[in-house]
Design a protein around this motif. Structure first.
Motif, short mmCIF file in Angstrom:
data_model
loop_
_atom_site.label_atom_id
_atom_site.label_comp_id
_atom_site.label_asym_id
_atom_site.label_seq_id
_atom_site.Cartn_x
_atom_site.Cartn_y
_atom_site.Cartn_z
N CYS A 96 -7.32 1.07 -5.07
CA CYS A 96 -7.07 0.01 -4.16
C CYS A 96 -8.02 -0.30 -3.64
O CYS A 96 -9.00 0.43 -2.87
CB CYS A 96 -5.80 0.29 -3.71
SG CYS A 96 -4.93 -1.02 -2.58
N CYS B 283 -7.80 -1.06 -0.42
CA CYS B 283 -7.44 -0.18 1.02
C CYS B 283 -8.16 1.20 0.88
O CYS B 283 -8.31 1.90 1.98
CB CYS B 283 -6.05 -0.12 1.42
SG CYS B 283 -5.15 1.34 0.18
N CYS C 120 -1.77 2.24 -5.29
CA CYS C 120 -0.80 1.58 -4.68
C CYS C 120 0.01 0.46 -5.24
O CYS C 120 -0.56 0.06 -6.23
CB CYS C 120 -1.72 0.80 -3.54
SG CYS C 120 -2.45 1.76 -2.25
N HIS D 3 0.80 -1.25 0.09
CA HIS D 3 -0.07 -0.02 -0.05
C HIS D 3 0.67 1.27 0.08
O HIS D 3 0.52 2.41 0.46
CB HIS D 3 -1.13 -0.04 1.33
CG HIS D 3 -1.67 -1.04 0.87
ND1 HIS D 3 -2.82 -1.39 0.24
CD2 HIS D 3 -1.77 -2.45 1.84
CE1 HIS D 3 -3.40 -2.42 0.27
NE2 HIS D 3 -2.92 -3.19 1.16
ZN LIG Z 1 -4.03 0.10 -1.15
#
Ligand SMILES: [Zn+2]
Length: 403
Positions: free
Chosen positions: A250, A252, A257, A240
Protein backbone atom coordinates in the motif's frame (compact mmCIF):
# COMPACT_ATOMS: atom_id res chain seq x y z
CA UNK A 1 -19.07 39.85 -1.11
CA UNK A 2 -21.48 41.31 1.39
CA UNK A 3 -20.51 40.56 4.96
CA UNK A 4 -20.43 41.70 8.52
CA UNK A 5 -23.73 42.30 10.24
CA UNK A 6 -24.29 38.77 11.46
CA UNK A 7 -23.33 38.03 15.05
CA UNK A 8 -22.56 34.44 16.01
CA UNK A 9 -24.52 33.25 18.99
CA UNK A 10 -22.84 31.75 21.97
CA UNK A 11 -25.98 31.30 24.05
CA UNK A 12 -27.14 27.73 24.59
CA UNK A 13 -30.81 28.61 25.11
CA UNK A 14 -30.94 30.73 21.97
CA UNK A 15 -29.34 27.90 20.03
CA UNK A 16 -31.85 25.41 21.43
CA UNK A 17 -34.76 27.62 20.35
CA UNK A 18 -33.26 28.30 16.94
CA UNK A 19 -32.73 24.60 16.31
CA UNK A 20 -36.26 23.80 17.48
CA UNK A 21 -37.61 26.26 14.92
CA UNK A 22 -35.39 24.73 12.25
CA UNK A 23 -36.43 21.16 12.92
CA UNK A 24 -40.09 21.68 13.87
CA UNK A 25 -41.09 25.01 12.31
CA UNK A 26 -43.58 26.50 11.64
CA UNK A 27 -43.98 26.38 15.41
CA UNK A 28 -45.55 28.67 18.02
CA UNK A 29 -43.74 30.24 20.96
CA UNK A 30 -45.98 28.26 23.34
CA UNK A 31 -45.07 24.99 21.66
CA UNK A 32 -41.35 25.82 21.83
CA UNK A 33 -41.65 26.52 25.56
CA UNK A 34 -43.52 23.27 26.09
CA UNK A 35 -41.02 21.13 24.17
CA UNK A 36 -37.78 22.77 25.32
CA UNK A 37 -38.91 23.18 28.94
CA UNK A 38 -37.79 26.82 28.84
CA UNK A 39 -40.19 29.30 30.45
CA UNK A 40 -42.56 31.21 28.10
CA UNK A 41 -40.99 34.61 29.01
CA UNK A 42 -37.48 33.24 28.23
CA UNK A 43 -38.71 31.89 24.90
CA UNK A 44 -40.43 35.17 24.05
CA UNK A 45 -37.40 37.33 24.75
CA UNK A 46 -34.96 35.03 22.95
CA UNK A 47 -37.30 34.73 19.96
CA UNK A 48 -37.36 38.53 19.82
CA UNK A 49 -33.56 38.51 19.63
CA UNK A 50 -33.63 35.91 16.86
CA UNK A 51 -36.15 38.00 14.92
CA UNK A 52 -33.98 41.06 15.51
CA UNK A 53 -30.99 39.16 14.07
CA UNK A 54 -33.23 38.25 11.10
CA UNK A 55 -32.58 34.54 11.60
CA UNK A 56 -36.24 33.87 12.36
CA UNK A 57 -39.42 35.32 10.91
CA UNK A 58 -43.06 35.14 11.87
CA UNK A 59 -44.94 33.34 9.15
CA UNK A 60 -48.50 32.21 9.32
CA UNK A 61 -51.18 31.96 11.96
CA UNK A 62 -51.56 28.58 13.63
CA UNK A 63 -54.70 26.78 14.70
CA UNK A 64 -56.43 28.49 17.58
CA UNK A 65 -57.14 26.47 20.73
CA UNK A 66 -59.65 29.02 21.94
CA UNK A 67 -58.74 32.68 21.92
CA UNK A 68 -56.25 34.37 19.62
CA UNK A 69 -54.51 32.33 16.93
CA UNK A 70 -50.80 31.91 17.73
CA UNK A 71 -48.21 33.29 15.32
CA UNK A 72 -45.89 30.63 13.95
CA UNK A 73 -42.13 30.96 13.59
CA UNK A 74 -39.89 29.74 10.79
CA UNK A 75 -36.21 30.10 9.89
CA UNK A 76 -35.52 33.08 7.64
CA UNK A 77 -33.55 30.73 5.42
CA UNK A 78 -32.99 33.11 2.51
CA UNK A 79 -31.52 35.90 4.62
CA UNK A 80 -28.02 34.45 5.04
CA UNK A 81 -25.78 32.22 2.94
CA UNK A 82 -22.89 29.80 3.40
CA UNK A 83 -20.06 28.76 1.12
CA UNK A 84 -18.66 25.23 1.14
CA UNK A 85 -15.44 24.12 -0.54
CA UNK A 86 -14.12 20.70 -1.44
CA UNK A 87 -10.38 20.96 -2.01
CA UNK A 88 -9.31 17.76 -3.73
CA UNK A 89 -6.12 16.76 -5.51
CA UNK A 90 -7.20 17.99 -8.93
CA UNK A 91 -9.95 20.53 -8.42
CA UNK A 92 -11.76 22.79 -6.02
CA UNK A 93 -15.52 22.42 -5.92
CA UNK A 94 -17.42 25.32 -4.40
CA UNK A 95 -21.09 25.69 -3.54
CA UNK A 96 -23.25 28.54 -2.24
CA UNK A 97 -26.27 27.49 -0.19
CA UNK A 98 -28.95 29.16 1.88
CA UNK A 99 -29.65 28.20 5.49
CA UNK A 100 -32.07 25.44 4.45
CA UNK A 101 -29.33 23.81 2.38
CA UNK A 102 -30.76 24.87 -0.98
CA UNK A 103 -27.97 25.18 -3.55
CA UNK A 104 -27.83 28.63 -5.16
CA UNK A 105 -24.72 28.16 -7.31
CA UNK A 106 -21.80 25.76 -7.86
CA UNK A 107 -18.39 26.12 -9.47
CA UNK A 108 -15.35 24.00 -10.24
CA UNK A 109 -11.77 25.25 -10.45
CA UNK A 110 -8.96 23.00 -11.70
CA UNK A 111 -5.79 22.88 -9.58
CA UNK A 112 -2.52 22.90 -11.56
CA UNK A 113 -0.49 19.71 -11.08
CA UNK A 114 2.39 21.52 -9.39
CA UNK A 115 1.40 24.28 -6.99
CA UNK A 116 2.82 26.08 -3.92
CA UNK A 117 1.00 26.77 -0.64
CA UNK A 118 0.66 30.46 -1.55
CA UNK A 119 -0.70 29.75 -5.03
CA UNK A 120 -3.20 27.25 -3.67
CA UNK A 121 -4.45 29.80 -1.12
CA UNK A 122 -4.74 32.40 -3.89
CA UNK A 123 -6.69 29.91 -5.98
CA UNK A 124 -9.05 29.14 -3.07
CA UNK A 125 -9.61 32.86 -2.42
CA UNK A 126 -10.25 33.44 -6.13
CA UNK A 127 -12.76 30.57 -6.23
CA UNK A 128 -14.71 32.12 -3.35
CA UNK A 129 -14.58 35.61 -4.87
CA UNK A 130 -15.77 34.34 -8.24
CA UNK A 131 -18.70 32.58 -6.63
CA UNK A 132 -19.75 35.54 -4.51
CA UNK A 133 -19.24 38.19 -7.20
CA UNK A 134 -22.21 36.82 -9.14
CA UNK A 135 -24.32 36.98 -5.96
CA UNK A 136 -23.28 40.37 -4.61
CA UNK A 137 -26.46 40.93 -2.60
CA UNK A 138 -26.27 37.67 -0.68
CA UNK A 139 -24.79 37.95 2.79
CA UNK A 140 -22.33 35.12 3.47
CA UNK A 141 -21.95 34.29 7.17
CA UNK A 142 -19.47 31.45 7.09
CA UNK A 143 -17.17 29.36 4.93
CA UNK A 144 -16.67 25.62 5.40
CA UNK A 145 -13.78 23.74 3.85
CA UNK A 146 -13.46 20.00 3.26
CA UNK A 147 -9.75 19.46 2.67
CA UNK A 148 -8.27 16.17 1.50
CA UNK A 149 -5.53 14.65 3.64
CA UNK A 150 -4.62 15.34 7.25
CA UNK A 151 -6.11 18.45 8.83
CA UNK A 152 -5.62 20.19 12.19
CA UNK A 153 -9.23 21.08 12.91
CA UNK A 154 -8.41 23.37 15.83
CA UNK A 155 -6.14 25.73 13.86
CA UNK A 156 -7.76 25.06 10.49
CA UNK A 157 -4.46 24.03 8.94
CA UNK A 158 -3.95 21.43 6.24
CA UNK A 159 -1.10 19.41 7.76
CA UNK A 160 -0.52 17.23 4.73
CA UNK A 161 -2.31 17.26 1.39
CA UNK A 162 -0.94 14.12 -0.32
CA UNK A 163 -2.65 14.82 -3.64
CA UNK A 164 -0.84 18.15 -3.93
CA UNK A 165 2.36 17.23 -2.05
CA UNK A 166 1.85 20.24 0.24
CA UNK A 167 2.20 20.64 3.99
CA UNK A 168 1.12 23.16 6.63
CA UNK A 169 -1.29 25.33 4.65
CA UNK A 170 -2.96 27.93 6.96
CA UNK A 171 -6.38 27.79 5.28
CA UNK A 172 -8.61 29.05 8.12
CA UNK A 173 -6.32 31.93 9.06
CA UNK A 174 -5.93 33.08 5.44
CA UNK A 175 -9.64 32.92 4.61
CA UNK A 176 -10.76 34.60 7.83
CA UNK A 177 -8.35 37.46 7.17
CA UNK A 178 -9.49 37.79 3.59
CA UNK A 179 -13.26 37.45 4.00
CA UNK A 180 -13.84 38.39 7.65
CA UNK A 181 -16.33 35.56 8.35
CA UNK A 182 -15.93 32.42 10.48
CA UNK A 183 -14.22 29.55 8.66
CA UNK A 184 -14.36 25.88 9.65
CA UNK A 185 -12.20 23.14 8.21
CA UNK A 186 -12.25 19.41 8.38
CA UNK A 187 -10.95 16.52 6.38
CA UNK A 188 -13.03 15.93 3.23
CA UNK A 189 -14.50 12.58 4.26
CA UNK A 190 -15.53 13.88 7.68
CA UNK A 191 -17.15 16.92 6.09
CA UNK A 192 -19.06 14.59 3.78
CA UNK A 193 -20.14 12.44 6.74
CA UNK A 194 -21.40 15.49 8.60
CA UNK A 195 -23.31 16.58 5.49
CA UNK A 196 -24.96 13.15 5.35
CA UNK A 197 -25.90 13.50 9.00
CA UNK A 198 -27.14 17.08 8.69
CA UNK A 199 -29.21 16.66 5.55
CA UNK A 200 -30.57 13.20 6.33
CA UNK A 201 -34.09 13.09 5.03
CA UNK A 202 -35.70 10.81 7.58
CA UNK A 203 -35.32 10.97 11.32
CA UNK A 204 -31.73 11.70 12.18
CA UNK A 205 -29.56 8.87 13.38
CA UNK A 206 -26.94 10.18 15.76
CA UNK A 207 -24.39 7.48 14.94
CA UNK A 208 -23.49 7.04 11.29
CA UNK A 209 -20.38 6.26 9.28
CA UNK A 210 -19.64 7.45 5.77
CA UNK A 211 -17.04 5.45 3.87
CA UNK A 212 -15.45 7.19 0.93
CA UNK A 213 -14.08 4.80 -1.69
CA UNK A 214 -12.23 6.55 -4.50
CA UNK A 215 -8.51 6.82 -5.18
CA UNK A 216 -8.08 6.22 -1.46
CA UNK A 217 -10.39 4.90 1.23
CA UNK A 218 -11.37 6.71 4.41
CA UNK A 219 -14.30 7.05 6.78
CA UNK A 220 -16.08 9.93 8.45
CA UNK A 221 -17.55 8.96 11.79
CA UNK A 222 -20.42 10.87 13.38
CA UNK A 223 -21.11 9.83 16.96
CA UNK A 224 -23.89 11.39 19.03
CA UNK A 225 -24.34 13.96 16.26
CA UNK A 226 -20.71 15.07 16.39
CA UNK A 227 -17.78 14.36 14.14
CA UNK A 228 -15.42 11.96 15.87
CA UNK A 229 -11.78 12.91 15.32
CA UNK A 230 -9.89 10.77 17.82
CA UNK A 231 -6.99 11.99 19.91
CA UNK A 232 -4.82 13.10 16.99
CA UNK A 233 -7.39 13.49 14.19
CA UNK A 234 -6.61 9.99 12.92
CA UNK A 235 -10.06 8.41 13.42
CA UNK A 236 -11.50 6.98 10.25
CA UNK A 237 -8.29 5.91 8.51
CA UNK A 238 -9.83 2.53 7.86
CA UNK A 239 -8.42 2.31 4.34
CA UNK A 240 -5.27 1.18 6.09
CA UNK A 241 -6.64 -1.65 8.17
CA UNK A 242 -4.98 -4.87 7.10
CA UNK A 243 -7.32 -7.28 5.35
CA UNK A 244 -4.84 -9.51 3.52
CA UNK A 245 -1.63 -10.48 5.36
CA UNK A 246 -0.04 -11.55 2.06
CA UNK A 247 -1.56 -8.82 -0.05
CA UNK A 248 -0.24 -6.03 -2.23
CA UNK A 249 1.90 -3.16 -0.92
CA UNK A 250 0.00 0.00 0.00
CA UNK A 251 1.09 3.63 -0.43
CA UNK A 252 1.34 3.79 3.38
CA UNK A 253 4.13 1.20 3.43
CA UNK A 254 2.06 -1.67 4.85
CA UNK A 255 0.88 -4.78 3.07
CA UNK A 256 -2.68 -5.80 2.21
CA UNK A 257 -4.49 -2.68 3.40
CA UNK A 258 -8.24 -2.56 2.66
CA UNK A 259 -7.46 0.25 0.21
CA UNK A 260 -5.29 -2.07 -1.94
CA UNK A 261 -8.37 -4.25 -2.53
CA UNK A 262 -11.25 -1.86 -3.10
CA UNK A 263 -10.04 1.58 -4.28
CA UNK A 264 -10.48 2.74 -7.89
CA UNK A 265 -6.80 2.14 -8.75
CA UNK A 266 -6.98 -1.31 -7.07
CA UNK A 267 -9.95 -2.28 -9.25
CA UNK A 268 -8.04 -1.12 -12.35
CA UNK A 269 -4.94 -3.06 -11.33
CA UNK A 270 -6.88 -6.29 -10.85
CA UNK A 271 -8.47 -5.82 -14.29
CA UNK A 272 -5.12 -5.17 -15.94
CA UNK A 273 -3.62 -8.33 -14.42
CA UNK A 274 -6.53 -10.39 -15.73
CA UNK A 275 -6.30 -8.85 -19.21
CA UNK A 276 -2.59 -9.56 -19.35
CA UNK A 277 -3.50 -13.23 -19.01
CA UNK A 278 -6.48 -13.19 -21.39
CA UNK A 279 -6.28 -10.24 -23.74
CA UNK A 280 -9.79 -10.27 -25.16
CA UNK A 281 -13.35 -9.39 -24.20
CA UNK A 282 -15.36 -6.18 -24.02
CA UNK A 283 -13.07 -4.45 -21.50
CA UNK A 284 -9.99 -5.12 -23.63
CA UNK A 285 -11.74 -3.61 -26.66
CA UNK A 286 -12.87 -0.61 -24.63
CA UNK A 287 -9.24 0.11 -23.77
CA UNK A 288 -8.37 -0.33 -27.46
CA UNK A 289 -5.79 -2.88 -26.38
CA UNK A 290 -3.91 -0.27 -24.31
CA UNK A 291 -4.06 -1.52 -20.74
CA UNK A 292 -2.69 1.76 -19.34
CA UNK A 293 -6.04 3.30 -20.32
CA UNK A 294 -7.91 1.18 -17.81
CA UNK A 295 -9.14 2.99 -14.69
CA UNK A 296 -11.59 1.92 -12.02
CA UNK A 297 -14.24 3.79 -14.00
CA UNK A 298 -13.48 1.75 -17.15
CA UNK A 299 -14.25 -1.47 -15.29
CA UNK A 300 -17.59 0.00 -14.20
CA UNK A 301 -18.34 0.99 -17.81
CA UNK A 302 -17.33 -2.50 -18.89
CA UNK A 303 -19.82 -3.98 -16.44
CA UNK A 304 -22.57 -1.74 -17.82
CA UNK A 305 -21.65 -2.91 -21.33
CA UNK A 306 -22.16 -6.49 -20.14
CA UNK A 307 -18.51 -7.54 -19.78
CA UNK A 308 -18.39 -10.68 -17.63
CA UNK A 309 -14.86 -10.03 -16.34
CA UNK A 310 -15.75 -6.48 -15.23
CA UNK A 311 -18.83 -7.74 -13.42
CA UNK A 312 -16.81 -10.45 -11.69
CA UNK A 313 -14.15 -7.97 -10.55
CA UNK A 314 -16.77 -5.60 -9.14
CA UNK A 315 -18.52 -8.45 -7.34
CA UNK A 316 -15.22 -9.42 -5.72
CA UNK A 317 -14.70 -5.74 -4.81
CA UNK A 318 -18.16 -5.78 -3.22
CA UNK A 319 -17.18 -8.80 -1.16
CA UNK A 320 -14.02 -7.09 0.14
CA UNK A 321 -15.96 -3.92 0.89
CA UNK A 322 -18.48 -6.06 2.79
CA UNK A 323 -15.69 -7.63 4.86
CA UNK A 324 -14.31 -4.22 5.86
CA UNK A 325 -17.78 -2.89 6.62
CA UNK A 326 -18.54 -5.92 8.78
CA UNK A 327 -15.43 -5.08 10.83
CA UNK A 328 -16.66 -1.51 11.09
CA UNK A 329 -20.12 -2.67 12.22
CA UNK A 330 -18.55 -4.83 14.91
CA UNK A 331 -16.40 -1.95 16.18
CA UNK A 332 -18.90 0.93 16.10
CA UNK A 333 -22.34 -0.59 15.50
CA UNK A 334 -23.53 2.48 13.56
CA UNK A 335 -27.21 3.03 12.74
CA UNK A 336 -26.29 3.15 9.07
CA UNK A 337 -23.33 3.21 6.73
CA UNK A 338 -23.22 5.46 3.70
CA UNK A 339 -20.83 4.77 0.84
CA UNK A 340 -19.51 7.69 -1.19
CA UNK A 341 -16.72 8.33 -3.69
CA UNK A 342 -16.21 7.17 -7.27
CA UNK A 343 -16.50 3.45 -6.54
CA UNK A 344 -19.99 4.04 -5.11
CA UNK A 345 -21.08 4.86 -8.68
CA UNK A 346 -20.76 1.15 -9.37
CA UNK A 347 -23.35 0.36 -6.69
CA UNK A 348 -25.62 -1.72 -8.99
CA UNK A 349 -22.74 -4.19 -9.29
CA UNK A 350 -21.19 -4.00 -5.81
CA UNK A 351 -24.02 -3.25 -3.38
CA UNK A 352 -25.78 -6.66 -3.56
CA UNK A 353 -22.48 -8.42 -2.80
CA UNK A 354 -21.69 -5.97 0.02
CA UNK A 355 -25.04 -6.72 1.66
CA UNK A 356 -24.69 -10.46 1.09
CA UNK A 357 -21.24 -10.46 2.74
CA UNK A 358 -22.48 -8.53 5.78
CA UNK A 359 -25.46 -10.87 6.01
CA UNK A 360 -23.08 -13.85 6.09
CA UNK A 361 -20.59 -12.38 8.54
CA UNK A 362 -22.52 -10.12 10.93
CA UNK A 363 -22.64 -11.40 14.51
CA UNK A 364 -26.30 -10.72 15.26
CA UNK A 365 -29.41 -10.25 13.18
CA UNK A 366 -29.16 -6.48 13.71
CA UNK A 367 -25.52 -6.43 12.64
CA UNK A 368 -26.40 -8.49 9.55
CA UNK A 369 -29.06 -6.02 8.48
CA UNK A 370 -27.26 -2.72 9.14
CA UNK A 371 -28.62 -0.33 6.49
CA UNK A 372 -26.01 0.33 3.81
CA UNK A 373 -26.66 2.82 1.07
CA UNK A 374 -24.87 5.04 -1.40
CA UNK A 375 -24.58 8.76 -0.83
CA UNK A 376 -27.30 10.83 -2.48
CA UNK A 377 -25.46 14.13 -2.06
CA UNK A 378 -23.68 13.64 -5.40
CA UNK A 379 -20.33 14.98 -6.57
CA UNK A 380 -20.70 18.09 -4.41
CA UNK A 381 -21.25 15.99 -1.26
CA UNK A 382 -18.04 17.16 0.41
CA UNK A 383 -18.69 20.83 -0.45
CA UNK A 384 -22.26 20.52 0.91
CA UNK A 385 -20.84 18.79 4.01
CA UNK A 386 -18.39 21.66 4.44
CA UNK A 387 -21.41 24.02 4.54
CA UNK A 388 -22.97 21.73 7.15
CA UNK A 389 -19.93 22.32 9.40
CA UNK A 390 -21.06 25.96 9.57
CA UNK A 391 -24.77 25.10 9.84
CA UNK A 392 -23.93 22.75 12.71
CA UNK A 393 -22.25 25.56 14.56
CA UNK A 394 -25.11 28.01 14.00
CA UNK A 395 -27.93 25.62 14.87
CA UNK A 396 -26.44 23.11 17.28
CA UNK A 397 -23.39 24.78 18.80
CA UNK A 398 -19.71 24.26 18.30
CA UNK A 399 -18.66 20.89 16.90
CA UNK A 400 -15.01 21.57 16.38
CA UNK A 401 -14.13 20.81 19.98
CA UNK A 402 -15.57 17.30 19.85
CA UNK A 403 -12.90 14.66 20.00
ZN1 LIG B 1 -2.17 1.37 3.73
Amino acid sequence: MKKGSFQWMKSLNRTIILNKIRTDGPISRAQIAKETKLTPPTVSSLVLELIDKELVIESEQGESVGGRKPTLLVINSERFYIIGLDVGAKKIRAILIDLSGKAIDKTQTPIPSSISNEDLLTLIKGTISNLTSTHEAKEVIGIGVGMHGAVDVETGTSLFAPGLHLRDIPIKKTLEEEFDVPVKIDNDVRAMAFGEYWFMEEKKDENIVTVNIGNGVGAGIVLNGRIFHGKYDLAGEIGHMTIDLNGNPCSCGNIGCWQTLISGPAIAEIAVKQLELHSDGILFKMAEGDLTKIEGKTVFEGAIAGDALSKKILEKTGEYIGIGLTNLIHILNPAKIIIGGGVANASPFILPKIKETILQRGLTSQAKTTPIYCSKLGSYGTAIGACALILGEIFEGDYSAAE
